[in-house]
Design an enzyme around this catalytic site. Sequence first.
Site, PDB file in Angstrom:
ATOM      1  N   CYS A  44     -24.971   3.490 -16.679  1.00  0.00           N
ATOM      2  CA  CYS A  44     -25.191   2.541 -17.774  1.00  0.00           C
ATOM      3  C   CYS A  44     -25.140   1.096 -17.286  1.00  0.00           C
ATOM      4  O   CYS A  44     -26.041   0.312 -17.550  1.00  0.00           O
ATOM      5  CB  CYS A  44     -24.156   2.780 -18.874  1.00  0.00           C
ATOM      6  N   CYS A  49     -28.751   1.455 -18.845  1.00  0.00           N
ATOM      7  CA  CYS A  49     -28.858   0.731 -20.124  1.00  0.00           C
ATOM      8  C   CYS A  49     -28.793  -0.789 -19.990  1.00  0.00           C
ATOM      9  O   CYS A  49     -29.619  -1.502 -20.563  1.00  0.00           O
ATOM     10  CB  CYS A  49     -27.722   1.135 -21.070  1.00  0.00           C
ATOM     11  N   LYS A  52     -31.537  -2.460 -17.747  1.00  0.00           N
ATOM     12  CA  LYS A  52     -32.800  -2.166 -18.448  1.00  0.00           C
ATOM     13  C   LYS A  52     -32.980  -3.104 -19.639  1.00  0.00           C
ATOM     14  O   LYS A  52     -34.050  -3.658 -19.850  1.00  0.00           O
ATOM     15  CB  LYS A  52     -32.784  -0.702 -18.887  1.00  0.00           C
ATOM     16  N   TYR A 184     -37.789   8.520 -22.750  1.00  0.00           N
ATOM     17  CA  TYR A 184     -37.185   7.195 -22.908  1.00  0.00           C
ATOM     18  C   TYR A 184     -37.558   6.249 -21.759  1.00  0.00           C
ATOM     19  O   TYR A 184     -38.026   5.144 -21.982  1.00  0.00           O
ATOM     20  CB  TYR A 184     -35.649   7.308 -22.869  1.00  0.00           C
ATOM     21  N   GLU A 188     -39.909   2.956 -21.917  1.00  0.00           N
ATOM     22  CA  GLU A 188     -39.226   1.659 -21.814  1.00  0.00           C
ATOM     23  C   GLU A 188     -39.762   0.841 -20.635  1.00  0.00           C
ATOM     24  O   GLU A 188     -40.039  -0.356 -20.764  1.00  0.00           O
ATOM     25  CB  GLU A 188     -37.718   1.875 -21.669  1.00  0.00           C
ATOM     26  N   HIS A 443     -33.821 -10.162 -48.992  1.00  0.00           N
ATOM     27  CA  HIS A 443     -35.225 -10.581 -48.970  1.00  0.00           C
ATOM     28  C   HIS A 443     -35.375 -11.977 -48.391  1.00  0.00           C
ATOM     29  O   HIS A 443     -34.535 -12.830 -48.674  1.00  0.00           O
ATOM     30  CB  HIS A 443     -35.761 -10.545 -50.410  1.00  0.00           C
ATOM     31  N   GLU A 448     -35.391  -4.478 -45.652  1.00  0.00           N
ATOM     32  CA  GLU A 448     -35.325  -4.211 -47.092  1.00  0.00           C
ATOM     33  C   GLU A 448     -36.165  -2.993 -47.467  1.00  0.00           C
ATOM     34  O   GLU A 448     -35.931  -2.359 -48.496  1.00  0.00           O
ATOM     35  CB  GLU A 448     -35.722  -5.435 -47.920  1.00  0.00           C
TER      36      GLU A 448
HETATM   37  P1  NDP Z   1     -36.536  12.403 -20.804  1.00  0.00           P
HETATM   38  O1  NDP Z   1     -36.000  13.765 -20.782  1.00  0.00           O
HETATM   39  O2  NDP Z   1     -36.385  11.555 -22.006  1.00  0.00           O
HETATM   40  O3  NDP Z   1     -38.080  12.430 -20.451  1.00  0.00           O
HETATM   41  C1  NDP Z   1     -38.560  13.073 -19.305  1.00  0.00           C
HETATM   42  C2  NDP Z   1     -40.066  13.049 -19.364  1.00  0.00           C
HETATM   43  O4  NDP Z   1     -40.590  13.580 -18.161  1.00  0.00           O
HETATM   44  C3  NDP Z   1     -40.594  13.916 -20.495  1.00  0.00           C
HETATM   45  O5  NDP Z   1     -41.679  13.237 -21.074  1.00  0.00           O
HETATM   46  C4  NDP Z   1     -41.025  15.187 -19.767  1.00  0.00           C
HETATM   47  O6  NDP Z   1     -42.082  15.863 -20.386  1.00  0.00           O
HETATM   48  C5  NDP Z   1     -41.509  14.618 -18.463  1.00  0.00           C
HETATM   49  N1  NDP Z   1     -41.496  15.606 -17.390  1.00  0.00           N
HETATM   50  C6  NDP Z   1     -40.483  16.429 -17.068  1.00  0.00           C
HETATM   51  N2  NDP Z   1     -40.817  17.192 -16.014  1.00  0.00           N
HETATM   52  C7  NDP Z   1     -42.065  16.828 -15.660  1.00  0.00           C
HETATM   53  C8  NDP Z   1     -42.957  17.251 -14.648  1.00  0.00           C
HETATM   54  N3  NDP Z   1     -42.633  18.203 -13.790  1.00  0.00           N
HETATM   55  N4  NDP Z   1     -44.164  16.669 -14.588  1.00  0.00           N
HETATM   56  C9  NDP Z   1     -44.513  15.700 -15.463  1.00  0.00           C
HETATM   57  N5  NDP Z   1     -43.703  15.251 -16.433  1.00  0.00           N
HETATM   58  C10 NDP Z   1     -42.497  15.823 -16.539  1.00  0.00           C
HETATM   59  O7  NDP Z   1     -35.911  11.720 -19.520  1.00  0.00           O
HETATM   60  P2  NDP Z   1     -35.782  10.231 -19.049  1.00  0.00           P
HETATM   61  O8  NDP Z   1     -35.788  10.310 -17.575  1.00  0.00           O
HETATM   62  O9  NDP Z   1     -36.749   9.344 -19.721  1.00  0.00           O
HETATM   63  O10 NDP Z   1     -34.332   9.859 -19.564  1.00  0.00           O
HETATM   64  C11 NDP Z   1     -33.227  10.695 -19.236  1.00  0.00           C
HETATM   65  C12 NDP Z   1     -32.218  10.688 -20.340  1.00  0.00           C
HETATM   66  O11 NDP Z   1     -31.513   9.461 -20.279  1.00  0.00           O
HETATM   67  C13 NDP Z   1     -32.817  10.730 -21.732  1.00  0.00           C
HETATM   68  O12 NDP Z   1     -32.974  12.029 -22.194  1.00  0.00           O
HETATM   69  C14 NDP Z   1     -31.822   9.975 -22.542  1.00  0.00           C
HETATM   70  O13 NDP Z   1     -30.885  10.887 -23.026  1.00  0.00           O
HETATM   71  C15 NDP Z   1     -31.201   9.011 -21.561  1.00  0.00           C
HETATM   72  N6  NDP Z   1     -31.727   7.658 -21.755  1.00  0.00           N
HETATM   73  C16 NDP Z   1     -31.443   7.015 -22.911  1.00  0.00           C
HETATM   74  C17 NDP Z   1     -31.923   5.745 -23.128  1.00  0.00           C
HETATM   75  C18 NDP Z   1     -31.628   5.058 -24.400  1.00  0.00           C
HETATM   76  O14 NDP Z   1     -30.692   5.463 -25.095  1.00  0.00           O
HETATM   77  N7  NDP Z   1     -32.387   4.029 -24.773  1.00  0.00           N
HETATM   78  C19 NDP Z   1     -32.741   5.054 -22.139  1.00  0.00           C
HETATM   79  C20 NDP Z   1     -33.007   5.847 -20.968  1.00  0.00           C
HETATM   80  C21 NDP Z   1     -32.512   7.097 -20.797  1.00  0.00           C
HETATM   81  P3  NDP Z   1     -41.833  16.893 -21.582  1.00  0.00           P
HETATM   82  O15 NDP Z   1     -41.474  16.066 -22.767  1.00  0.00           O
HETATM   83  O16 NDP Z   1     -43.155  17.558 -21.711  1.00  0.00           O
HETATM   84  O17 NDP Z   1     -40.752  17.806 -21.133  1.00  0.00           O
END
Ligand code: NDP
Length: 465
Positions: A44, A49, A52, A184, A188, A443, A448
């Site tokens: 984080c 976080c 970022k 995410y 982002e 408002h 709202e």
């Molecule tokens: P996510 O799990 O959110 O997303 C991973 C992405 O990668 C998905 O779109 C997934 O596709 C894709 N993917 C997975 N495997 C493959 C592959 N072999 N080939 C191509 N695409 C693939 O992970 P992130 O890395 O974005 O974030 C990790 C975690 O960290 C999040 O789940 C969240 O909990 C946390 N996080 C939270 C944030 C916040 O609160 N703002 C910010 C950043 C991270 P598919 O959907 O099809 O599986």
Amino acid sequence: MSKTYDYDLFVIGAGSGGVRAARLTALGGKRVAIAEEHRVGGTCVIRGCVPKKFMVMASDFSHQFETAEGYGWTVEASFDWPKFIQTKDVEIARLSGIYVANLGKAGVDLIHGRAVLKDVHTVEVTHRDGGESRTITAENILIATGGRPWLPADLSGVEHAITSEQAFHLPELPKRILIAGGGYIAVEFAGIFAGLGVETTLIYRGPNILRGFDDDVRAHLAGEIEKRGIKVILGCQHSEIVKTESGLVNRLENGMEIETDVVMFATGRAPHVTALGLDAAGVDLDDKGAIKVDALSKTTADNIWAIGDVTDRMNLTPVAIREAVCFHETVYLDNPQHFDYEAVATAVFSQPPVGTVGLSENEARHACSGEVDVYLSRFRPMKYAFTGSDERMLVKLVVDATSQKVVGVHIVGPEAPEMIQLAAIAVKAGLTKAEWDATCAVHPTMAEELVTLKEKQRPGNMSAV
Ligand code: NDP
């Protein structure tokens, strides 16, 4: 009894969860040590976080400058990436220092090294600068080692790709970037780079970004980020990455070839369990490779516990912190507590951002036997009145038609993360739509809409759209 051990509690990993558990326990009078192999603060603070969000804020100025011109300002702006990175790193170091200081004030012994389990009460810690390793015993051990970026190791040329960890330290801003993933981090960082003027392409294998989010949110956000200049390619993934003299050529499964300067994989994160000695202590993994825990965060070894991303339950900083508090209550205050994962609000710091809490419409149709009322509004935020921007905001309420409780709130648009934190209180409290509506509007605001939505878009048991 615990006097026979060096410590009452040994924590592995000084991220948000581990630090909270260590401090609470030490402040309660226990002897606590925490081991960290990198920098104190964890994902984080150091590579997640916090940096970022600084990057999102840096990037969003370009959009604000455009808006300002509509109001009569003349803005001549330029961006200095190395200066920003340096300033950001100074702040991250300051925050990490506060974490270190707070551990010290609580009386926690901080050990800069890598800890490996030797048995259920013993760890071996090797200092990160090398040298002799130390054997330390503890009555309880808490594993809070977090997660690490995961990328498909079998993809040809993947060694040319970076992850979010390197994105925080690029020596210069690339002209072109391609980001793989639709979660995410992908969304982002696509917003960050596009806002900073980088030609940005997002490639995602599924039918739309942010799988698991409400379908209206997914469709709305995909449209809005394209308006901000991000090229979104859906239903497709890499077949190969090739380094050439002019850049990195991304060969895609649909036959497309896209040349970029940087390729970033944001294809998920995996629990950080490598070489932790879990077998030696009888700590099992689940079928996804996360540490298996019960509702109280206890692992398969009696006195070993695990919290945060390493358990892959709900990978969010505030959740890890709550799991730490529950661990402390359970183990040291004789008050067994498990965290309630219902109605946890979350934000995606895309541009525009997303705030969401509770059930998506589809989830609600399953949970509420299909009887769901949907209230939805799309409108232009007032601040874009003079800019010619066609950016639209989305506000959606999902209501259980039988109980009339608001079970889901979904917002895409400026300040959505701030709004959802407040809306989450009402969702968590189980307030009805009528109770939301009894709240007088502020408002003129965007928020709202949350208390003025009158017309059902999709009433009762209509099938999901
Ligand atoms: P996510 O799990 O959110 O997303 C991973 C992405 O990668 C998905 O779109 C997934 O596709 C894709 N993917 C997975 N495997 C493959 C592959 N072999 N080939 C191509 N695409 C693939 O992970 P992130 O890395 O974005 O974030 C990790 C975690 O960290 C999040 O789940 C969240 O909990 C946390 N996080 C939270 C944030 C916040 O609160 N703002 C910010 C950043 C991270 P598919 O959907 O099809 O599986």
